[in-house]
Design a protein around this motif. Sequence first.
Motif, short mmCIF file in Angstrom:
data_model
loop_
_atom_site.label_atom_id
_atom_site.label_comp_id
_atom_site.label_asym_id
_atom_site.label_seq_id
_atom_site.Cartn_x
_atom_site.Cartn_y
_atom_site.Cartn_z
N ILE A 1 3.23 75.13 27.59
CA ILE A 1 3.75 73.77 27.45
C ILE A 1 4.58 73.64 26.17
CG2 ILE A 1 1.85 72.78 28.76
CD1 ILE A 1 0.61 71.84 26.13
N GLY A 2 5.44 72.63 26.16
CA GLY A 2 6.31 72.40 25.02
C GLY A 2 7.55 71.67 25.48
N SER A 3 8.27 71.09 24.55
CA SER A 3 9.46 70.32 24.89
C SER A 3 10.55 71.19 25.49
CB SER A 3 10.00 69.64 23.63
OG SER A 3 11.28 69.08 23.85
N PRO B 1 6.34 71.43 31.75
CA PRO B 1 5.91 70.50 30.69
C PRO B 1 4.48 69.98 30.84
CG PRO B 1 8.09 69.93 31.51
CD PRO B 1 7.54 70.95 32.45
N PHE B 2 4.08 69.61 32.07
CA PHE B 2 2.77 69.05 32.37
C PHE B 2 2.51 67.74 31.62
CE2 PHE B 2 1.87 73.35 33.88
CZ PHE B 2 1.11 73.10 35.01
N VAL B 3 3.54 67.16 31.00
CA VAL B 3 3.36 65.96 30.17
C VAL B 3 2.73 64.81 30.96
CG1 VAL B 3 4.55 64.20 28.82
CG2 VAL B 3 5.27 66.58 28.65
N GLY B 4 3.12 64.66 32.22
CA GLY B 4 2.60 63.57 33.03
C GLY B 4 1.10 63.66 33.28
N TYR B 5 0.50 64.80 32.92
CA TYR B 5 -0.93 65.00 33.17
C TYR B 5 -1.73 65.15 31.88
CZ TYR B 5 1.03 65.88 37.77
OH TYR B 5 1.72 65.75 38.94
N HIS C 1 19.34 59.25 24.13
CA HIS C 1 18.24 58.37 23.74
C HIS C 1 17.28 59.16 22.83
CE1 HIS C 1 19.82 56.91 27.61
NE2 HIS C 1 19.51 55.70 27.19
N TRP C 2 17.84 59.74 21.80
CA TRP C 2 17.10 60.71 21.00
C TRP C 2 15.83 60.13 20.39
CZ3 TRP C 2 16.69 65.63 21.03
CH2 TRP C 2 16.05 66.28 19.99
N GLU C 3 15.91 58.96 19.78
CA GLU C 3 14.74 58.38 19.14
C GLU C 3 13.62 58.13 20.14
OE1 GLU C 3 14.20 58.15 15.95
OE2 GLU C 3 16.19 59.01 15.59
N ALA C 4 13.99 57.60 21.30
CA ALA C 4 12.98 57.35 22.33
C ALA C 4 12.38 58.66 22.84
CB ALA C 4 13.61 56.57 23.49
N PHE C 5 13.22 59.67 22.96
CA PHE C 5 12.76 60.99 23.42
C PHE C 5 11.76 61.58 22.43
CE2 PHE C 5 13.68 65.67 23.26
CZ PHE C 5 12.94 66.01 24.40
N VAL C 6 12.09 61.54 21.14
CA VAL C 6 11.21 62.09 20.11
C VAL C 6 9.90 61.31 20.04
CG1 VAL C 6 10.92 62.47 17.63
CG2 VAL C 6 13.08 63.06 18.74
N GLN C 7 9.99 59.99 20.13
CA GLN C 7 8.78 59.16 20.10
C GLN C 7 7.85 59.49 21.27
OE1 GLN C 7 9.96 55.04 19.89
NE2 GLN C 7 10.89 55.26 17.86
N ALA C 8 8.46 59.75 22.43
CA ALA C 8 7.66 60.11 23.61
C ALA C 8 6.98 61.46 23.40
CB ALA C 8 8.55 60.15 24.84
N LEU C 9 7.70 62.40 22.78
CA LEU C 9 7.10 63.71 22.50
C LEU C 9 5.90 63.57 21.58
CD1 LEU C 9 10.20 66.05 21.88
CD2 LEU C 9 8.70 65.98 23.88
N GLU C 10 6.05 62.74 20.55
CA GLU C 10 4.97 62.56 19.58
C GLU C 10 3.78 61.83 20.18
OE1 GLU C 10 6.99 60.53 16.47
OE2 GLU C 10 7.87 62.35 15.61
N ALA C 11 4.06 60.95 21.13
CA ALA C 11 2.99 60.15 21.75
C ALA C 11 2.23 60.93 22.81
CB ALA C 11 3.57 58.88 22.35
N ASN C 12 2.90 61.89 23.43
CA ASN C 12 2.28 62.63 24.52
C ASN C 12 1.49 63.82 24.00
OD1 ASN C 12 3.20 61.10 26.78
ND2 ASN C 12 5.25 61.96 26.48
N VAL C 13 0.24 63.55 23.65
CA VAL C 13 -0.65 64.59 23.15
C VAL C 13 -1.52 65.09 24.30
CG1 VAL C 13 -2.52 65.10 21.56
CG2 VAL C 13 -0.71 63.51 20.89
N CYS C 14 -1.64 66.40 24.42
CA CYS C 14 -2.45 66.98 25.49
C CYS C 14 -3.93 66.70 25.22
CB CYS C 14 -2.20 68.48 25.58
SG CYS C 14 -3.04 69.25 26.97
N MET C 15 -4.58 66.00 26.14
CA MET C 15 -5.97 65.59 25.99
C MET C 15 -6.93 66.42 26.84
SD MET C 15 -5.56 63.19 23.81
CE MET C 15 -7.20 62.44 23.81
N TRP C 16 -6.46 67.53 27.38
CA TRP C 16 -7.30 68.34 28.26
C TRP C 16 -8.54 68.84 27.54
CZ3 TRP C 16 -2.75 71.78 30.37
CH2 TRP C 16 -1.92 70.97 31.16
#
Length: 206
Positions: free
Chosen positions: A9-11, A93-97, A148-163
């Motif tokens: 996983i990763g951006s 990415p698996f970000v949605g999960y 939409h760079w700022e929104a993209f980066v914010q989404a990356l920072e917010a999407n923490v893998c909780m598995w």
Amino acid sequence: MKPVLIFLIGSAGSGKSTIGKKLASAHHFCYLDKDVLCNTFTGKLLEAKGYSPHARDGNVYYRDTVMPLEYETLLNVANDNLQLGRSVILDAPFVGYFSESDYIQHLIVKYQWVAVIPVVLQVNVREDVLRQRLQNRGLERDAWKLDHWEAFVQALEANVCMWENIEVISVDNSSDEFDLDRLTALLPMSTMPSSSPKETTGMGIE
């Protein structure tokens, strides 16, 4: 030997595909890239609904309807290889999960992965390096991210893998130095087949 299932996983632009391919080549793993596996039918499904074949970011139809089909396809192909005893690298990415803490356990039950060793390999990169890489590769699917760079980066920072109940190995791929042998040493070695002669790629490990 038990097969290993690596969730890579990763951006986008982090270099995870390069790392995954080098690792797969060195250890003869099955390498599955979601985009390569699914892009053709994904593009057609999006076009059928009047969207650009590259319209993924911010597209509700893609997120709710198409993306689940992509991951189901990816995991079904992975399962076939795992049942044959072949270790697999999943490049997606698996970000949605990420928010589903029991996601891995759900997969283990669904596919009966009793003898499979799952591990997460998370590739990180500095923001400035990431932006430059996305600009350099010039792919249409990255246009929204750059616009939409700022929104993209914010989404990356917010999407923490909780598995839960899975080992997570993090690597930093911001530099130009990378030691494949060092990465291999972090993986479940008892299940790893013999590697080819030592090899060093142009990336660095955290």
